[in-house]
Scaffold this active site. Structure first.
Site, PDB file in Angstrom:
ATOM      1  N   ASP A  82       0.832  -1.204   0.000  1.00 15.95           N
ATOM      2  CA  ASP A  82       0.000   0.000   0.000  1.00 15.95           C
ATOM      3  C   ASP A  82       0.866   1.253   0.000  1.00 15.95           C
ATOM      4  O   ASP A  82       1.829   1.363   0.777  1.00 15.95           O
ATOM      5  CB  ASP A  82      -0.897  -0.030   1.251  1.00 15.95           C
ATOM      6  CG  ASP A  82      -2.016   0.987   1.205  1.00 15.95           C
ATOM      7  OD1 ASP A  82      -2.419   1.381   0.099  1.00 15.95           O
ATOM      8  OD2 ASP A  82      -2.511   1.377   2.284  1.00 15.95           O
ATOM      9  N   HIS A 180      -7.557  10.275   4.202  1.00  9.97           N
ATOM     10  CA  HIS A 180      -6.979   9.338   5.156  1.00  9.97           C
ATOM     11  C   HIS A 180      -7.229   9.847   6.580  1.00  9.97           C
ATOM     12  O   HIS A 180      -7.215  11.043   6.831  1.00  9.97           O
ATOM     13  CB  HIS A 180      -5.477   9.189   4.912  1.00  9.97           C
ATOM     14  CG  HIS A 180      -5.160   8.561   3.589  1.00  9.97           C
ATOM     15  ND1 HIS A 180      -4.455   9.215   2.594  1.00  9.97           N
ATOM     16  CD2 HIS A 180      -5.461   7.333   3.094  1.00  9.97           C
ATOM     17  CE1 HIS A 180      -4.334   8.417   1.548  1.00  9.97           C
ATOM     18  NE2 HIS A 180      -4.939   7.281   1.820  1.00  9.97           N
TER      19      HIS A 180
END
Length: 283
Positions: A82, A180
């Site tokens: 990721d 995020h």
């Protein structure tokens, strides 16, 4: 059982109209908590590790754990890199066995992003490793990455079509209003933009920053073509809150087998909820 490419999971999700949850992992306990639920429901799953994860515990050790869990649980696993930012780093981990990578060039100008992603795609596809990229940029904080509101920008549908054509990428993370971390207010997701991207792009789309996004919004995004939903912060918060409470209730406690299990059980509740929202149970 084995470590597999995410393309097999995402192609099935794309065809059947659900999403595969991608949960960020940090150690054996977080891997086990996620897989206990995925075995129970059952659900396909992507285990995601950022560069920060692999500073905490070496990639080779995480890979060995995933291989062992795949065998013990009798299920193939996708171990996903990721938010990786260099071909060299990805190359080393692909040689070691990983078959899913995100190359994040979203901070670069369009053609520099294309050049970086294309180099990763050309390499990874020789090893049956799927590649995810990001066009547009999410705000917020994840591990060592921080993007302020000024430097966040949405994905342009026409650019997305061109980007996919030029790079040959397998899946595309889009910036449509998520971020995020957790939100101070309900995020304003641009569903019209997502629909326009889907009309232009015929590969699985990825929703980053799905922690704390209302379930109805996630389901709507899936209905518009999102096939992978990333969850990180909610898992960490649930785990940490449960462990903190355990120590308040058990101030003399010291056995990791006790307090880590409490944290794992709290994380499992989040995993169950996200699988239900993604519609991936029994898939």
């Amino acid at each position: 059982m084995s470590i597999i490419s995410t393309k097999y999971l995402l192609q099935a999700a794309y065809a059947r109209g659900y999403a595969v949850p991608a949960f960020n992992i940090h150690n054996a306990e977080t891997i086990q908590a996620i897989l206990e639920v995925c075995k129970e429901m059952p659900s396909p799953v992507i285990l995601a590790g950022t560069p920060g994860t692999f500073k905490h515990i070496a990639f080779e050790e995480i890979y060995a754990l995933c291989e062992a869990y795949s065998k013990n649980y009798g299920m193939p696993l996708a171990l996903h890199l990721d938010h990786h930012e260099s071909l060299e780093d990805i190359r080393r981990k692909v040689y070691a066995g990983v078959r899913s990578a995100m190359i994040d060039g979203s901070h670069l100008p369009f053609f520099e992003n294309v050049k970086l992603v294309k180099s990763v795609v050309d390499f990874c596809h020789r090893y049956d490793c799927s590649v995810e990229a990001e066009l547009g940029r999410l705000g917020g904080v994840e591990d060592d990455m921080a993007v302020d509101e000024e430097n966040a920008f949405f994905t342009d549908p026409q650019e997305a079509s061109r980007f996919v054509e030029l790079t040959g990428v397998d899946s595309l993370a889009v910036a449509i209003g998520t971020a995020h971390g957790l939100y101070t207010k309900r995020p304003k997701i641009d569903f019209q933009r997502l629909a326009e991207i889907r009309a232009q792009v015929a590969i699985p789309l990825v929703l980053h920053g799905a922690s704390d996004v209302p379930d109805d919004d996630v389901r709507r995004a899936i209905a518009l073509g999102v096939c992978k939903v990333n969850v990180a912060t909610e898992l960490k918060i649930a785990f940490a809150a449960a462990v903190k409470k355990w120590f308040v209730d058990n101030p003399e406690g010291n056995d990791p087998r006790d307090y880590l299990r409490v944290g794992m059980d709290a994380m499992k509740a989040v995993v169950r909820s996200k699988i239900a929202v993604c519609g991936s149970a029994n898939q």
